[in-house]
Design a protein around this motif. Sequence first.
Motif, PDB file in Angstrom:
ATOM      1  N   ILE A 132       0.862  -1.186   0.000  1.00 20.20           N
ATOM      2  CA  ILE A 132       0.000   0.000   0.000  1.00 20.20           C
ATOM      3  C   ILE A 132       0.893   1.229   0.000  1.00 20.20           C
ATOM      4  O   ILE A 132       1.574   1.523   0.982  1.00 20.20           O
ATOM      5  CB  ILE A 132      -0.932   0.015   1.239  1.00 20.20           C
ATOM      6  CG1 ILE A 132      -1.740  -1.284   1.333  1.00 20.20           C
ATOM      7  CG2 ILE A 132      -1.841   1.239   1.201  1.00 20.20           C
ATOM      8  CD1 ILE A 132      -2.721  -1.501   0.202  1.00 20.20           C
ATOM      9  N   ASN A 133       0.924   1.942  -1.120  1.00 24.15           N
ATOM     10  CA  ASN A 133       1.783   3.121  -1.243  1.00 24.15           C
ATOM     11  C   ASN A 133       1.051   4.432  -0.956  1.00 24.15           C
ATOM     12  O   ASN A 133       1.677   5.455  -0.725  1.00 24.15           O
ATOM     13  CB  ASN A 133       2.399   3.167  -2.644  1.00 24.15           C
ATOM     14  CG  ASN A 133       3.308   1.974  -2.901  1.00 24.15           C
ATOM     15  OD1 ASN A 133       4.092   1.597  -2.037  1.00 24.15           O
ATOM     16  ND2 ASN A 133       3.194   1.371  -4.073  1.00 24.15           N
ATOM     17  N   HIS A 134      -0.283   4.390  -0.994  1.00 29.58           N
ATOM     18  CA  HIS A 134      -1.074   5.582  -0.652  1.00 29.58           C
ATOM     19  C   HIS A 134      -2.436   5.121  -0.149  1.00 29.58           C
ATOM     20  O   HIS A 134      -2.883   3.990  -0.425  1.00 29.58           O
ATOM     21  CB  HIS A 134      -1.230   6.521  -1.858  1.00 29.58           C
ATOM     22  CG  HIS A 134      -1.786   5.848  -3.077  1.00 29.58           C
ATOM     23  ND1 HIS A 134      -3.134   5.725  -3.313  1.00 29.58           N
ATOM     24  CD2 HIS A 134      -1.162   5.258  -4.126  1.00 29.58           C
ATOM     25  CE1 HIS A 134      -3.321   5.094  -4.458  1.00 29.58           C
ATOM     26  NE2 HIS A 134      -2.151   4.801  -4.978  1.00 29.58           N
ATOM     27  N   LEU A 148      -6.040   1.372  -0.551  1.00 32.60           N
ATOM     28  CA  LEU A 148      -6.750   0.464   0.355  1.00 32.60           C
ATOM     29  C   LEU A 148      -8.130   0.098  -0.174  1.00 32.60           C
ATOM     30  O   LEU A 148      -8.662  -0.966   0.134  1.00 32.60           O
ATOM     31  CB  LEU A 148      -6.896   1.112   1.740  1.00 32.60           C
ATOM     32  CG  LEU A 148      -5.600   1.348   2.525  1.00 32.60           C
ATOM     33  CD1 LEU A 148      -5.857   2.311   3.681  1.00 32.60           C
ATOM     34  CD2 LEU A 148      -5.048   0.028   3.052  1.00 32.60           C
ATOM     35  N   ALA A 149      -8.718   0.998  -0.956  1.00 31.73           N
ATOM     36  CA  ALA A 149     -10.111   0.833  -1.385  1.00 31.73           C
ATOM     37  C   ALA A 149     -10.339  -0.394  -2.255  1.00 31.73           C
ATOM     38  O   ALA A 149     -11.470  -0.877  -2.372  1.00 31.73           O
ATOM     39  CB  ALA A 149     -10.572   2.091  -2.125  1.00 31.73           C
ATOM     40  N   VAL A 194     -11.623   6.324   2.319  1.00 26.71           N
ATOM     41  CA  VAL A 194     -11.854   4.944   1.899  1.00 26.71           C
ATOM     42  C   VAL A 194     -13.358   4.665   1.986  1.00 26.71           C
ATOM     43  O   VAL A 194     -13.967   4.900   3.033  1.00 26.71           O
ATOM     44  CB  VAL A 194     -11.074   3.955   2.787  1.00 26.71           C
ATOM     45  CG1 VAL A 194     -11.370   2.517   2.387  1.00 26.71           C
ATOM     46  CG2 VAL A 194      -9.569   4.242   2.705  1.00 26.71           C
ATOM     47  N   PRO A 195     -13.990   4.206   0.931  1.00 26.02           N
ATOM     48  CA  PRO A 195     -15.448   4.002   0.953  1.00 26.02           C
ATOM     49  C   PRO A 195     -15.866   2.893   1.905  1.00 26.02           C
ATOM     50  O   PRO A 195     -15.155   1.896   2.065  1.00 26.02           O
ATOM     51  CB  PRO A 195     -15.776   3.643  -0.497  1.00 26.02           C
ATOM     52  CG  PRO A 195     -14.498   3.145  -1.069  1.00 26.02           C
ATOM     53  CD  PRO A 195     -13.397   3.886  -0.380  1.00 26.02           C
ATOM     54  N   ARG A 196     -17.029   3.077   2.512  1.00 29.05           N
ATOM     55  CA  ARG A 196     -17.531   2.077   3.452  1.00 29.05           C
ATOM     56  C   ARG A 196     -17.775   0.732   2.765  1.00 29.05           C
ATOM     57  O   ARG A 196     -17.710  -0.322   3.394  1.00 29.05           O
ATOM     58  CB  ARG A 196     -18.813   2.590   4.110  1.00 29.05           C
ATOM     59  CG  ARG A 196     -19.253   1.778   5.305  1.00 29.05           C
ATOM     60  CD  ARG A 196     -20.448   2.383   5.997  1.00 29.05           C
ATOM     61  NE  ARG A 196     -20.107   3.586   6.733  1.00 29.05           N
ATOM     62  CZ  ARG A 196     -19.599   3.577   7.959  1.00 29.05           C
ATOM     63  NH1 ARG A 196     -19.330   2.438   8.556  1.00 29.05           N
ATOM     64  NH2 ARG A 196     -19.344   4.716   8.577  1.00 29.05           N
ATOM     65  N   TYR A 211       0.260  -0.629   6.287  1.00 30.65           N
ATOM     66  CA  TYR A 211      -0.054   0.800   6.310  1.00 30.65           C
ATOM     67  C   TYR A 211      -0.287   1.219   7.752  1.00 30.65           C
ATOM     68  O   TYR A 211      -0.938   0.489   8.521  1.00 30.65           O
ATOM     69  CB  TYR A 211      -1.300   1.095   5.469  1.00 30.65           C
ATOM     70  CG  TYR A 211      -1.472   2.557   5.125  1.00 30.65           C
ATOM     71  CD1 TYR A 211      -0.786   3.119   4.050  1.00 30.65           C
ATOM     72  CD2 TYR A 211      -2.313   3.392   5.861  1.00 30.65           C
ATOM     73  CE1 TYR A 211      -0.931   4.468   3.715  1.00 30.65           C
ATOM     74  CE2 TYR A 211      -2.463   4.738   5.539  1.00 30.65           C
ATOM     75  CZ  TYR A 211      -1.769   5.264   4.468  1.00 30.65           C
ATOM     76  OH  TYR A 211      -1.914   6.588   4.150  1.00 30.65           O
ATOM     77  N   VAL A 212       0.261   2.361   8.130  1.00 31.93           N
ATOM     78  CA  VAL A 212       0.048   2.909   9.479  1.00 31.93           C
ATOM     79  C   VAL A 212      -0.997   4.011   9.373  1.00 31.93           C
ATOM     80  O   VAL A 212      -0.797   5.019   8.686  1.00 31.93           O
ATOM     81  CB  VAL A 212       1.357   3.456  10.078  1.00 31.93           C
ATOM     82  CG1 VAL A 212       1.081   4.081  11.444  1.00 31.93           C
ATOM     83  CG2 VAL A 212       2.401   2.352  10.201  1.00 31.93           C
TER      84      VAL A 212
END
Length: 252
Positions: free
Chosen positions: A124-126, A130-131, A152-154, A203-204
């Motif tokens: 995950i670079n951005h 994640l989406a 990030v969409p639900r 990802y943090v």
Amino acid sequence: MRLVIYIIFSFFVMVSPVRSAQINELTYLTEQYPPYNFEQDGVLQGIAVDVLQAVGKQSQSPITLPQIQLQPWPRAYRATLIKPNTVLFSTTRTPLREHIFQWAGPISPTRIVVLAKRSRNIEINHAMALAQYRIGVIRDDVGEQLLLELGVPRDSMVESSVPDTLADQLTKERIDLWAYEENVAKWWIKKGGYDAEEYEVVYVLREGELYFAFNLEVDRTMILHFQNALNDLKRTPESGTSIYQQILNKYR
């Protein structure tokens, strides 16, 4: 003049037996969130539980384990928002939550992360990357809230009210990622009989601190007294270790 009034006010808060006695009249809510608060073999324990009881003892207002209610996070979170004289722990303090609770702490540093199986080789670079994945979240947990803040969409999230369900889904690849507190997530993975080293942080979301979160109607002087007692626990005596450090060492 205002400074003098504040000093006098603080002095009476610290020494007043009436204010002190009220600390153990509050309702304390928590969840399964090891190693901070959890039930094992029918006994409620953890860093935050021990700190809370030590605060009660320091305040000469003992808080017993039966006074602490273990509930699913969504129920405890919403109850603390609407019920006076209610306290929720361990709660990550964030800008989104800052003005909906009153605070005492910190209890401990915390790191909210997104975990994945190492074997999946997910990078995950951005945030918006994640989406494209199925992300497990606890309803109303800070992990879910931080993902929503990032946009990030639900629809990308798989909600649950209990963490062991998400740990199981992650290990069986029914979800791709899990957004949760790092230490707690790994504890649940281990409890499920899996090797936590097979999972990695991709990802943090946030590094922060855990606090006791008080309903907005709780008397502010009571919270100040609570905070003063917690500060006392963290003070290192001339010889030896602070009570707070002794509690941390117990769960290492």
